[in-house]
Design an enzyme around this catalytic site. Structure first.
Site, mmCIF file in Angstrom:
data_model
loop_
_atom_site.group_PDB
_atom_site.id
_atom_site.type_symbol
_atom_site.label_atom_id
_atom_site.label_comp_id
_atom_site.label_asym_id
_atom_site.label_seq_id
_atom_site.Cartn_x
_atom_site.Cartn_y
_atom_site.Cartn_z
ATOM 1 N N LEU A 1 1.745 3.046 2.795
ATOM 2 C CA LEU A 1 1.330 4.027 3.808
ATOM 3 C C LEU A 1 0.499 5.176 3.258
ATOM 4 C CD1 LEU A 1 4.405 4.278 6.219
ATOM 5 C CD2 LEU A 1 2.134 3.371 6.722
ATOM 6 N N GLY B 1 -0.637 -11.586 13.564
ATOM 7 C CA GLY B 1 -0.037 -12.267 12.416
ATOM 8 C C GLY B 1 -0.871 -13.500 12.112
ATOM 9 N N GLY B 2 -1.829 -13.341 11.207
ATOM 10 C CA GLY B 2 -2.608 -14.487 10.745
ATOM 11 C C GLY B 2 -3.715 -14.954 11.651
ATOM 12 N N ILE C 1 0.848 -1.190 0.000
ATOM 13 C CA ILE C 1 0.000 0.000 0.000
ATOM 14 C C ILE C 1 0.889 1.248 0.000
ATOM 15 C CG2 ILE C 1 -1.880 1.211 1.195
ATOM 16 C CD1 ILE C 1 -2.569 -1.694 0.275
ATOM 17 N N THR D 1 -5.617 -9.159 8.573
ATOM 18 C CA THR D 1 -6.099 -9.620 7.273
ATOM 19 C C THR D 1 -7.447 -10.347 7.367
ATOM 20 O OG1 THR D 1 -3.811 -9.790 6.552
ATOM 21 C CG2 THR D 1 -5.422 -11.002 5.266
ATOM 22 N N CYS E 1 7.541 -0.905 8.685
ATOM 23 C CA CYS E 1 6.791 -1.058 7.442
ATOM 24 C C CYS E 1 7.726 -1.371 6.287
ATOM 25 C CB CYS E 1 6.001 0.193 7.113
ATOM 26 S SG CYS E 1 5.008 -0.037 5.634
HETATM 27 C C1 LIG Z 1 -3.294 -3.966 3.722
HETATM 28 C C2 LIG Z 1 -2.429 -3.873 4.946
HETATM 29 C C3 LIG Z 1 -2.016 -2.615 5.400
HETATM 30 C C4 LIG Z 1 -1.219 -2.502 6.535
HETATM 31 N N1 LIG Z 1 -0.848 -1.256 6.975
HETATM 32 C C5 LIG Z 1 -0.102 -1.140 8.114
HETATM 33 C C6 LIG Z 1 0.249 0.153 8.632
HETATM 34 O O1 LIG Z 1 -0.147 1.187 8.096
HETATM 35 N N2 LIG Z 1 1.012 0.208 9.753
HETATM 36 C C7 LIG Z 1 1.438 -0.926 10.394
HETATM 37 O O2 LIG Z 1 2.110 -0.837 11.412
HETATM 38 N N3 LIG Z 1 1.102 -2.150 9.933
HETATM 39 C C8 LIG Z 1 0.352 -2.286 8.818
HETATM 40 N N4 LIG Z 1 0.007 -3.549 8.363
HETATM 41 C C9 LIG Z 1 0.444 -4.742 9.092
HETATM 42 C C10 LIG Z 1 -0.654 -5.272 10.010
HETATM 43 O O3 LIG Z 1 -1.013 -4.315 10.979
HETATM 44 C C11 LIG Z 1 -0.217 -6.570 10.708
HETATM 45 O O4 LIG Z 1 0.920 -6.307 11.475
HETATM 46 C C12 LIG Z 1 0.108 -7.683 9.733
HETATM 47 O O5 LIG Z 1 -0.761 -7.647 8.633
HETATM 48 C C13 LIG Z 1 0.041 -9.066 10.359
HETATM 49 O O6 LIG Z 1 -1.247 -9.371 10.823
HETATM 50 P P1 LIG Z 1 -2.340 -10.212 9.967
HETATM 51 O O7 LIG Z 1 -1.646 -11.407 9.412
HETATM 52 O O8 LIG Z 1 -3.418 -10.556 10.946
HETATM 53 O O9 LIG Z 1 -2.826 -9.287 8.910
HETATM 54 C C14 LIG Z 1 -0.807 -3.680 7.232
HETATM 55 C C15 LIG Z 1 -1.231 -4.926 6.764
HETATM 56 C C16 LIG Z 1 -2.040 -5.040 5.650
HETATM 57 C C17 LIG Z 1 -2.483 -6.396 5.197
#
Ligand SMILES: Cc1cc2nc3c(=O)[nH]c(=O)nc-3n(C[C@H](O)[C@H](O)[C@H](O)COP(=O)(O)O)c2cc1C
Ligand SMILES: Cc1cc2nc3c(=O)[nH]c(=O)nc-3n(C[C@H](O)[C@H](O)[C@H](O)COP(=O)(O)OP(=O)(O)OC[C@H]3O[C@@H](n4cnc5c(N)ncnc54)[C@H](O)[C@@H]3O)c2cc1C
Ligand code: FES
Lengths: 305, 316
Positions: free
Chosen positions: B85, B255-256, B83, B278, B142
């Site tokens: 940011l 994470g997942g 993305i 996600t 990030c």
């Molecule tokens: C589309 C998307 C955008 C994200 N944007 C940010 C962000 O702006 N800042 C941040 O610290 N993490 C961001 N993340 C990371 C998530 O907060 C999280 O740490 C990571 O996706 C792991 O968790 P998940 O597997 O449950 O998604 C983003 C993740 C996704 C998928």
């Protein structure tokens, strides 16, 4: 209404080797749906493939509470969707997104579709037709088969109802005129649908009737003024085709709207995956979300790279 | 139901309250930054008041346009995103997003990112004095921005410097978000702990990429992206386990996480709270379902408070 629901499959018919029409019992979604909106569909049951898939709303029957999708199997998600049978349930989000602006009743509407891009435009045509307004439809596809009619034997079978569904017939029954183009020349004009549309505009300007052989209508020689023939255009199809279409209508100064596709995550505006470039005075362009600010955008505002 | 039994039921209700570095959350379920927008996006699907906290999209001092498309590719049981940011900037956050969230009884954690240490300091100062901000999550991890971003997160000394700059400029709880894209996540965690972090949040996405074999080029517009979703869960659980053993700070684990079972894994590994990311895309009600599942699990196992469970896998 929560925009998330589990709905039942009423019917799934195969229109062509890779094209299907799925009808769902979804009274609330059918009631709320506007042409151009989409559903975010959970195609499988497991975590792989992970994401939902965006599919446009193709037709609704508000009285019966039914909603249909028209889709092409493009990969694993849509392949799983094609395996759904009558009685199965499917999880949906939606209707989502901003749909087409309905034309005023006096407007001369043209609809330009590339391939499966006919899906959301069919719903628009349904709504326009229902109020007695006739549109001119331009539909292009690669081959004859991709117009799904006549159906391949044993494929387009509506079962008990005994009547086959046909996109072409549906559009004609709504009172619209239709022109076709195919890449291989097997149906209608041999070439792209945008070229055909451009020729249509030009033929009106010059008073020629060169197009009558490609459609089911005879061009009306008395109408010379362009805005009396086309005052608003709606388009959906592959990116390249839409880019071409937007170029043509911008040149002719005809207002129009196009429905865009972009990869989607959430479908609700949270993840910013589905960005599309639109004009912006300050930075030249800005990214906007296809799932919320779209999928329908004004033809003028889209920035094509 | 008689009053006596409903009274007993109430007594049985497990205590879900957790403390994240001075921030009291009514329950341990939060949202992962960038996956939940600013809240209104999911308000039609869940009652936002039920969340332990909301962590909003990553915010920078100035608005950011974000990366070119495609920004998302699906991979086995996961997604890669780039993305970049994209966000409307901190002033817009304060003027537009926070007033909406003020309607709710919901701690708001703002995720911040910068190109320089000075950026982080100014964001901390600005948000530190903004009403309606309960805490800051410092994104030093990030993978999707060229400057800053992950460089800060991959070096313990740099990570500590950013943490210190943020701490010096705000009294609000500071949660530092760690990257898994490092040789030793424990070393970075120790560095930010020494610099005064109040809590840790882990993990951010794993750097990854995918290639279109037909066109023979990378699938993402930005070439590389961050992997998230079920595919990364074992990596995340391992990171939480390791850091819990060595660093005495509360952890928000993520994470997942898709189901309650996933969330419990993180808590048993040492997470005090969890974040759903996600999974929201697939099931907008995932946060609430995880919360309800945790409550059920505690009742079924006669556990009085969620805190008893934190890190329990280390003790058995
Ligand atoms: C589309 C998307 C955008 C994200 N944007 C940010 C962000 O702006 N800042 C941040 O610290 N993490 C961001 N993340 C990371 C998530 O907060 C999280 O740490 C990571 O996706 C792991 O968790 P998940 O597997 O449950 O998604 C983003 C993740 C996704 C998928
Ligand atoms: C708002 C919207 C409405 C749509 N409406 C329809 C519709 O009515 N009927 C229909 O058949 N299709 C529609 N699509 C496209 C449809 O979403 C994709 O074909 C589908 O997601 C592909 O999923 P898959 O798992 O089958 O294929 P995948 O294995 O995911 O991908 C197969 C191929 O399709 C491409 N692709 C994947 N997702 C998208 C996407 N979102 N947009 C463009 N290309 C993509 C990939 O690059 C790949 O080449 C729509 C897309 C959007 C964004
Ligand atoms: S798909 Fe998430 S913002 Fe559009």
């Amino acid at each position: 209404m929560s925009p998330m629901s589990d709905v039942m499959v009423l019917k799934q018919i195969r229109l062509a080797p890779l094209h299907y029409r799925l009808t769902l019992a979804a009274p609330e979604a059918a009631r709320e749906a506007r042409p151009g909106q989409f559903l975010h569909v959970r195609c499988g049951e497991t975590l792989d493939p992970l994401l939902r898939r965006p599919i446009s709303i193709h037709a609704v029957d508000r009285e019966k509470g039914e909603l249909s999708l028209l889709y092409r199997v493009a990969g694993r998600g849509t392949a799983l969707l094609s395996e759904k049978k009558k009685g199965d349930t499917i999880s949906l989000l939606g209707p989502l997104g901003r749909g087409f602006t309905m034309p005023s009743v006096s407007e001369k509407v043209s609809v330009v579709a590339g391939g499966i891009g006919i899906a959301p435009l069919y719903f628009l045509l349904q709504e326009i037709g229902a109020r007695g307004q006739a549109a001119t439809v331009f539909w292009g596809a690669a081959t004859r088969e991709q117009f799904f009619s006549p159906a391949a034997p044993g494929q387009n079978n509506d079962g008990a109802a005994g009547r086959c569904f046909s996109v072409m017939q549906g559009i004609c029954e709504q009172g619209h005129k239709i022109f076709q183009a195919s890449d291989d020349g097997s149906v209608g004009f041999h070439g792209t649908i945008t070229d055909l549309f451009e020729q249509y505009l030009n033929s009106h300007r010059s008073g020629e009737a060169v197009l009558s052989r490609y459609g089911n209508i005879v061009t009306d020689h008395e109408q010379f003024k362009l805005d009396q023939v086309v005052s608003r255009v709606y388009g959906c199809g592959p990116r390249g085709m839409l880019k071409g279409l937007c170029g043509v209508i911008r040149q002719e100064e005809i207002p129009g709207e196009v429905s865009l596709e972009e990869r989607m995550g959430c479908g609700v505006g949270a993840c910013l995956s589905c960005a599309c470039k639109t004009r912006d005075e300050k930075d030249g362009f800005q990214y906007r979300r296809v799932c919320v600010e779209g999928p329908v955008f004004s033809a003028r505002e889209v920035v094509w790279d | 139901m008689s009053e006596a039994t409903s009274g007993e039921k109430a007594k049985e209700k497990p205590n879900l309250v957790v403390n994240i570095g001075g921030l009291r959350l009514k329950n341990p379920v939060t949202t992962a930054s960038g996956t939940f927008g600013f809240g209104p996006e999911y308000a039609p699907y869940i009652d936002l008041n039920r969340l332990g906290a909301i962590v909003v999209k990553g915010t920078t001092l100035q608005p950011r346009l974000g990366n070119p498309t495609p920004r998302l590719v699906e991979t086995p049981a996961g997604i890669l995103n780039s993305i970049g940011l994209q966000n409307p900037g901190v002033d817009h956050l304060i003027e537009e997003a926070l007033p909406f969230l003020a309607q709710y009884d919901l701690p708001v954690i703002v995720n911040i990112s910068g190109d320089t240490v000075e950026d982080y300091a100014r964001l901390a100062e600005k948000l530190g004095r903004t009403a309606g901000v309960a805490g800051l999550e410092v994104n030093i991890s990030c993978p999707n921005v060229k400057k800053g971003g992950m460089q800060f997160g991959s070096d313990p000394a740099m990570a500590a410097e950013v943490t210190r700059a943020v701490k010096e400029n705000t009294d609000k709880p500071v949660i530092v978000k760690l990257s898994p894209n490092v040789t030793s996540i424990v070393a970075v965690a120790e560095g930010v702990a020494r610099a005064g972090a109040d809590a840790l949040s882990m993990i951010n996405t794993l750097l990854g990429m995918a290639i279109d074999i037909k066109r023979k080029r990378p699938l993402l517009g930005n070439i590389m992206g961050g992997l998230s979703g079920p595919a990364i869960r074992p990596v995340a659980v391992r990171a939480v386990w390791q850091v819990y053993r060595e660093v005495d700070l509360p952890i928000i684990g993520m994470g997942g996480i898709v189901t309650v079972e996933d969330a419990l894994e993180f808590i048993l590994a040492g997470a005090t709270a969890v974040a759903v990311g996600t999974a929201n895309f697939i099931n907008p009600r995932a946060t609430v379902e995880v919360l309800e599942g945790i409550e059920k699990y505690l009742v079924a196992n006669r556990i009085h408070g969620i805190r008893e469970l934190v890190g329990a896998a280390h003790r058995t």
